[in-house]
Design a protein around this motif. Structure first.
Motif, PDB file in Angstrom:
ATOM      1  N   LEU A 174       0.823  -1.212   0.000  1.00 48.32           N
ATOM      2  CA  LEU A 174       0.000   0.000   0.000  1.00 48.32           C
ATOM      3  C   LEU A 174       0.856   1.261   0.000  1.00 48.32           C
ATOM      4  O   LEU A 174       0.568   2.221  -0.722  1.00 48.32           O
ATOM      5  N   SER A 175       1.905   1.252   0.809  1.00 48.42           N
ATOM      6  CA  SER A 175       2.748   2.449   0.900  1.00 48.42           C
ATOM      7  C   SER A 175       3.390   2.782  -0.442  1.00 48.42           C
ATOM      8  O   SER A 175       3.568   3.953  -0.790  1.00 48.42           O
ATOM      9  N   LEU A 176       3.732   1.755  -1.198  1.00 44.14           N
ATOM     10  CA  LEU A 176       4.394   1.963  -2.486  1.00 44.14           C
ATOM     11  C   LEU A 176       3.440   2.516  -3.545  1.00 44.14           C
ATOM     12  O   LEU A 176       3.884   3.051  -4.574  1.00 44.14           O
ATOM     13  N   VAL A 177       2.120   2.370  -3.316  1.00 45.19           N
ATOM     14  CA  VAL A 177       1.154   2.931  -4.264  1.00 45.19           C
ATOM     15  C   VAL A 177       0.441   4.148  -3.666  1.00 45.19           C
ATOM     16  O   VAL A 177      -0.606   4.584  -4.163  1.00 45.19           O
ATOM     17  N   MET A 191      -6.587   5.793  -0.843  1.00 40.05           N
ATOM     18  CA  MET A 191      -7.248   4.731  -1.609  1.00 40.05           C
ATOM     19  C   MET A 191      -7.980   5.342  -2.797  1.00 40.05           C
ATOM     20  O   MET A 191      -8.729   6.320  -2.653  1.00 40.05           O
ATOM     21  N   PRO A 192      -7.803   4.793  -3.987  1.00 36.82           N
ATOM     22  CA  PRO A 192      -8.525   5.301  -5.157  1.00 36.82           C
ATOM     23  C   PRO A 192     -10.033   5.126  -4.980  1.00 36.82           C
ATOM     24  O   PRO A 192     -10.484   4.261  -4.232  1.00 36.82           O
ATOM     25  N   ALA A 193     -10.816   5.932  -5.673  1.00 34.46           N
ATOM     26  CA  ALA A 193     -12.273   5.784  -5.649  1.00 34.46           C
ATOM     27  C   ALA A 193     -12.699   4.576  -6.477  1.00 34.46           C
ATOM     28  O   ALA A 193     -12.048   4.210  -7.454  1.00 34.46           O
ATOM     29  N   GLY A 194     -13.805   3.952  -6.067  1.00 34.38           N
ATOM     30  CA  GLY A 194     -14.374   2.853  -6.840  1.00 34.38           C
ATOM     31  C   GLY A 194     -13.798   1.493  -6.556  1.00 34.38           C
ATOM     32  O   GLY A 194     -13.995   0.559  -7.343  1.00 34.38           O
ATOM     33  N   ILE A 195     -13.099   1.333  -5.421  1.00 32.00           N
ATOM     34  CA  ILE A 195     -12.555   0.024  -5.055  1.00 32.00           C
ATOM     35  C   ILE A 195     -13.581  -0.704  -4.200  1.00 32.00           C
ATOM     36  O   ILE A 195     -14.118  -0.151  -3.247  1.00 32.00           O
ATOM     37  N   PRO A 199     -10.825   9.780   2.974  1.00 30.05           N
ATOM     38  CA  PRO A 199     -10.188   8.902   3.959  1.00 30.05           C
ATOM     39  C   PRO A 199     -11.163   7.851   4.493  1.00 30.05           C
ATOM     40  O   PRO A 199     -12.337   8.147   4.764  1.00 30.05           O
ATOM     41  N   ILE A 200     -10.690   6.637   4.615  1.00 24.73           N
ATOM     42  CA  ILE A 200     -11.472   5.569   5.244  1.00 24.73           C
ATOM     43  C   ILE A 200     -11.306   5.694   6.750  1.00 24.73           C
ATOM     44  O   ILE A 200     -10.188   5.800   7.248  1.00 24.73           O
ATOM     45  N   VAL A 201     -12.421   5.691   7.457  1.00 24.09           N
ATOM     46  CA  VAL A 201     -12.393   5.796   8.916  1.00 24.09           C
ATOM     47  C   VAL A 201     -13.214   4.646   9.479  1.00 24.09           C
ATOM     48  O   VAL A 201     -14.435   4.587   9.293  1.00 24.09           O
ATOM     49  N   GLU A 231      -6.854  -6.313   3.875  1.00 25.91           N
ATOM     50  CA  GLU A 231      -8.063  -6.295   3.049  1.00 25.91           C
ATOM     51  C   GLU A 231      -7.986  -5.237   1.957  1.00 25.91           C
ATOM     52  O   GLU A 231      -8.460  -5.453   0.834  1.00 25.91           O
ATOM     53  N   LEU A 232      -7.388  -4.094   2.271  1.00 26.39           N
ATOM     54  CA  LEU A 232      -7.256  -3.038   1.260  1.00 26.39           C
ATOM     55  C   LEU A 232      -6.306  -3.466   0.148  1.00 26.39           C
ATOM     56  O   LEU A 232      -6.590  -3.265  -1.044  1.00 26.39           O
TER      57      LEU A 232
END
Length: 390
Positions: A152-155, A227-231, A305-307, A359-360
């Motif tokens: 995740l950090s790399l993207v 996180m990109p939209a639409g995932i 942001p996901i919370v 999960e992400l």
């Protein structure tokens, strides 16, 4: 992606095998060990954390610092194993050796998996249950999540967890803090709280519980940016990403509830104070003016942001034990006591951070071509540009 964990709390080691990571992703043991060290910290942790110094060994799937695309196997050795070889060894007991095994457990502890697990699998010694149902297993779940966090950090996706409540003491978090500032504050706190005004009060609550032979729980919050939209998906119930995150949270030992954004507070508000108005500008593309839904609509990410928050009950192993029943004699007894923490909420925040990360990462790998890490990153970059210009 998927992973499987194996190992018992006092066995020789904990093992996890991870499958589905792209080939060519940079990965070092220190990427994993940072998370393992963070899991062991926190005011209220028991003596086991002084015995074990958890570090992961990468035994397959990585060569010269890069993933191969094949399964990644990670091993964490249990230092305490040397004291448990007779009790937990794989070899059959020799004649007369049964009397040497002093730690047979026939008294079920309320709040644990002991009795239900014994009934399910037919174990007359409930050590066979508690060794695996122990939160020690979360060690390698953090290890697996640490690999996901690296991806995740790399993207460009950041995942941070912090404590918002312990034993009724509630933090007030400055909403203007960046995710990096929030992380820095939480990492410096013995109870992983970003509000310095309640840190001492939380620690005192933990100390009081320990003094009384009791335990306390709390609430942790995980925040994700980038996180990109639409995932995720609105098409099938089992592909809704928020549902997967909710499942990940309540799969952690002792977690009993989960919410997104304003969560249960939405039941007490009109729709005009719950939903997030949509706006657009050239720099950001689409965004929400508020984030009361915690980064999700229709089971998919909004790009906000996901919370997500999870509630952890007090640990059920008490030094002031509750009453139970001996499964051999059916007589009432005070439940047995294993080594325990008086409060594991700060450590559980780290576990929550890592299971959410898994999960992400999995959702991204499912949605984009992921055999090669370079093309995987390119596809995510294109998705962000497409969503901004849509």
């Amino acid at each position: 992606m998927r992973y499987l964990t194996a190992g018992e709390s006092h066995g020789p080691q904990l093992t996890t095998i991870l499958e589905g990571f792209p080939a060519g992703m940079p990965l070092l043991a220190e990427d994993i060990n940072e998370g393992l060290a963070r899991r062991q910290k926190g005011h209220g942790r028991g003596r086991r954390m002084q015995i074990e110094k958890d570090t992961a060994e990468i035994v397959s799937g990585v060569r010269h610092g890069q993933t191969l695309g094949s399964p990644i196997a990670l091993v964490v050795k249990n230092n305490d194993w040397k004291h448990w070889t007779n009790i937990m060894g794989a070899e059959p007991l020799k004649e007369g050796q049964e009397d040497e095994i002093k730690r047979k457990i026939t008294r079920a502890r309320p709040g644990h998996a002991d009795l239900n697990g014994a009934i399910k699998y037919g174990h007359r010694d409930m050590r066979n249950v508690l060794e695996r149902s122990s939160a020690r297993e979360t060690t390698v779940r953090v290890a697996a999540g640490a690999v996901a966090k690296k991806l995740l950090s790399l993207v460009g996706v950041d995942v941070v967890a912090h404590v918002v409540e312990i034993g009724g003491v509630t933090a007030k978090v400055d909403s203007s803090l960046s995710i990096n500032e929030l992380k820095e504050r939480a990492e410096l706190s013995p109870v992983r709280v970003a509000d310095p005004n309640v840190e001492v009060e939380m620690m005192a609550a933990i100390d009081d519980a320990k003094k009384n032979g009791d335990s306390i729980g709390g609430i942790v919050e995980v925040i994700v940016t980038g996180m990109p939209a639409g995932i995720g998906s609105y098409v099938h119930y089992d592909r809704k990403l928020d549902a997967k995150l909710a499942g990940a949270i309540v799969s952690i030992n002792a977690f009993k509830g989960v919410e997104f954004g304003i969560g249960f507070e939405a039941a007490r508000k009109p729709g005009s104070e719950v939903h997030d108005e949509i706006a657009w500008n050239e720099e950001m593309g689409y965004y929400r003016k508020t984030n009361r839904l915690g980064g999700f609509e229709g089971g998919m990410t909004t790009g906000m942001p996901i919370v997500v928050r999870g509630v952890m009950k007090p640990i059920p192993t008490l030094y002031k034990p509750l009453m139970s029943v001996d499964i051999e004699t059916k007589e009432p007894f005070a439940a047995s006591v294993e080594r325990s923490d008086s409060c594991a909420v700060p450590a559980a925040a780290v576990v929550a951070e890592h299971v959410i990360a898994w999960e992400l990462a999995n959702s991204l790998v499912e949605q984009f071509y992921s055999d090669r890490f370079d093309t995987f990153m390119d596809e995510i970059k294109r998705q962000r540009e497409y969503a901004r210009e849509f």
